[in-house]
Motif scaffolding. Structure first.
Motif, PDB file in Angstrom:
ATOM      1  N   ILE A 244      31.990  19.766  53.452  1.00 16.76           N
ATOM      2  CA  ILE A 244      30.602  19.307  53.353  1.00 16.76           C
ATOM      3  C   ILE A 244      29.706  20.411  52.805  1.00 16.76           C
ATOM      4  N   LEU A 245      29.937  21.650  53.240  1.00 17.86           N
ATOM      5  CA  LEU A 245      29.133  22.773  52.743  1.00 17.86           C
ATOM      6  C   LEU A 245      29.339  22.986  51.243  1.00 17.86           C
ATOM      7  N   VAL A 246      30.578  22.814  50.780  1.00 16.01           N
ATOM      8  CA  VAL A 246      30.866  22.931  49.350  1.00 16.01           C
ATOM      9  C   VAL A 246      30.111  21.863  48.569  1.00 16.01           C
ATOM     10  N   LEU A 247      30.092  20.653  49.097  1.00 21.81           N
ATOM     11  CA  LEU A 247      29.381  19.570  48.415  1.00 21.81           C
ATOM     12  C   LEU A 247      27.877  19.814  48.407  1.00 21.81           C
ATOM     13  N   LEU A 248      27.342  20.289  49.532  1.00 17.12           N
ATOM     14  CA  LEU A 248      25.912  20.620  49.584  1.00 17.12           C
ATOM     15  C   LEU A 248      25.583  21.759  48.625  1.00 17.12           C
ATOM     16  N   LEU A 249      26.484  22.731  48.517  1.00 17.30           N
ATOM     17  CA  LEU A 249      26.294  23.837  47.577  1.00 17.30           C
ATOM     18  C   LEU A 249      26.221  23.313  46.149  1.00 17.30           C
ATOM     19  N   LYS A 250      27.132  22.418  45.813  1.00 17.76           N
ATOM     20  CA  LYS A 250      27.134  21.838  44.471  1.00 17.76           C
ATOM     21  C   LYS A 250      25.811  21.144  44.170  1.00 17.76           C
ATOM     22  N   ILE A 251      25.337  20.357  45.127  1.00 18.59           N
ATOM     23  CA  ILE A 251      24.125  19.568  44.901  1.00 18.59           C
ATOM     24  C   ILE A 251      22.887  20.451  44.846  1.00 18.59           C
ATOM     25  N   TYR A 252      22.746  21.354  45.804  1.00 18.10           N
ATOM     26  CA  TYR A 252      21.511  22.139  45.891  1.00 18.10           C
ATOM     27  C   TYR A 252      21.476  23.320  44.929  1.00 18.10           C
ATOM     28  N   ALA A 253      22.634  23.886  44.609  1.00 16.60           N
ATOM     29  CA  ALA A 253      22.654  25.037  43.696  1.00 16.60           C
ATOM     30  C   ALA A 253      22.594  24.606  42.247  1.00 16.60           C
TER      31      ALA A 253
ATOM     32  N   THR B 226      22.794  18.858  40.690  1.00 19.07           N
ATOM     33  CA  THR B 226      23.519  17.757  40.063  1.00 19.07           C
ATOM     34  C   THR B 226      24.503  17.151  41.056  1.00 19.07           C
ATOM     35  N   CYS B 227      24.737  15.865  40.918  1.00 16.35           N
ATOM     36  CA  CYS B 227      25.741  15.191  41.754  1.00 16.35           C
ATOM     37  C   CYS B 227      26.777  14.513  40.865  1.00 16.35           C
ATOM     38  N   SER B 228      26.884  14.989  39.631  1.00 17.54           N
ATOM     39  CA  SER B 228      27.867  14.437  38.704  1.00 17.54           C
ATOM     40  C   SER B 228      29.275  14.580  39.271  1.00 17.54           C
ATOM     41  N   GLY B 229      30.043  13.504  39.202  1.00 15.70           N
ATOM     42  CA  GLY B 229      31.396  13.526  39.716  1.00 15.70           C
ATOM     43  C   GLY B 229      31.515  13.179  41.185  1.00 15.70           C
ATOM     44  N   ILE B 230      30.385  12.950  41.854  1.00 17.22           N
ATOM     45  CA  ILE B 230      30.371  12.609  43.274  1.00 17.22           C
ATOM     46  C   ILE B 230      30.058  11.127  43.438  1.00 17.22           C
ATOM     47  N   SER B 231      30.823  10.455  44.263  1.00 15.74           N
ATOM     48  CA  SER B 231      30.616   9.030  44.510  1.00 15.74           C
ATOM     49  C   SER B 231      29.601   8.822  45.630  1.00 15.74           C
ATOM     50  N   LEU B 232      28.477   8.213  45.298  1.00 17.96           N
ATOM     51  CA  LEU B 232      27.487   7.868  46.313  1.00 17.96           C
ATOM     52  C   LEU B 232      28.079   6.877  47.310  1.00 17.96           C
ATOM     53  N   LYS B 233      28.931   5.988  46.828  1.00 21.84           N
ATOM     54  CA  LYS B 233      29.500   4.964  47.703  1.00 21.84           C
ATOM     55  C   LYS B 233      30.414   5.582  48.758  1.00 21.84           C
TER      56      LYS B 233
ATOM     57  N   ASN C 225      35.038  22.334  39.343  1.00 21.19           N
ATOM     58  CA  ASN C 225      35.636  23.173  40.381  1.00 21.19           C
ATOM     59  C   ASN C 225      35.128  22.838  41.776  1.00 21.19           C
ATOM     60  N   LEU C 226      33.805  22.709  41.956  1.00 26.08           N
ATOM     61  CA  LEU C 226      33.249  22.461  43.277  1.00 26.08           C
ATOM     62  C   LEU C 226      33.644  21.086  43.812  1.00 26.08           C
ATOM     63  N   THR C 227      33.686  20.092  42.942  1.00 21.36           N
ATOM     64  CA  THR C 227      34.113  18.759  43.369  1.00 21.36           C
ATOM     65  C   THR C 227      35.571  18.786  43.797  1.00 21.36           C
ATOM     66  N   GLY C 228      36.405  19.481  43.034  1.00 20.05           N
ATOM     67  CA  GLY C 228      37.812  19.615  43.385  1.00 20.05           C
ATOM     68  C   GLY C 228      37.992  20.318  44.721  1.00 20.05           C
TER      69      GLY C 228
END
Length: 215
Positions: free
Chosen positions: A16-25, A28-35, A148-151
């Motif tokens: 979850i922290l990695v995902l938050l890092l991707k979004i806030y840093a 962008t939320c490209s590659g992340i499924s909102l669903k 990388n972050l999504t992976g």
């Protein structure tokens, strides 16, 4: 609490922290499924209905609040943040996730450990978590390349479930009345869904190449 449970909680938290890092840093939320994120939010809200009625420990309460709050924050950013929402892959994230919700709820009404409000919704959350990653995996297959972050997010999310399987095995041999068979079977199903991703993740790591999933 045992080392496998703790490791599972920590890898889940790291994901979850990695995902938050991707979004806030990167904003962008490209590659992340909102669903998938909406499904996880529903998982945590329905699983932790006992949050204000049954106190287990400070650690347990804090982790519950963190998982609920962080997942709702991710959903909020993807839906309403004026910058982040622009990068959402809406045309790729078309998995009909409401079918998963309906199927899991129907299954929970039939297969549960005790027919009470909390236990039915606990079973529902377990079933739903097992398949919540599907919209995310489908989105990545459609998009091809995985940043990388999504992976890393998906890797740690899968590792969390692998540690929980070890936790259940440990508890089975050390606790006389351990009977969470719903969680065990659902966890195996969930981990199996990650098998293909782990295979291509390992190949990309071994070859020092960009992670790509077959369409």
């Amino acid at each position: 609490m045992n080392i496998f449970r703790f490791a599972g909680d920590m890898t889940h938290l790291i994901s979850i922290l990695v995902l938050l890092l991707k979004i806030y840093a990167t904003k962008t939320c490209s590659g992340i499924s909102l669903k998938t994120q909406e499904l996880y939010a529903l998982v945590f809200v329905t699983r932790y209905l006992d949050l204000f009625t049954d106190f287990i420990s400070v650690y347990n309460t804090i982790m519950k609040l963190v998982f609920i709050g962080s997942t709702l924050a991710i959903v909020w950013c993807m839906r309403w943040h004026r910058v982040v929402r622009r990068s959402y892959d809406r045309e790729l994230d078309t998995f009909r996730h409401y079918f998963l919700v309906a199927a899991c709820f129907a299954l929970a009404l039939v297969l549960h450990e005790k027919f009470t409000f909390q236990e039915v919704f606990w079973a529902f959350s377990i079933y739903l978590e097992a398949v919540a990653i599907l919209p995310q995996l489908v989105l990545l297959q459609r998009s091809g390349n995985v940043d990388n972050l999504t992976g890393q997010y998906i890797f740690f999310l899968g590792a969390y479930r692998a540690f929980y399987i070890l936790n259940w095995i440990y508890r089975y041999f050390t606790e006389q009345h351990f009977s969470r068979w719903i969680a065990c079977i659902s966890g195996l199903v969930q981990t199996a869904l990650y098998a293909d991703f782990f295979y291509y993740y390992f190949l990309s790591w071994k070859n020092n190449a960009t992670l790509k999933l077959p369409a």
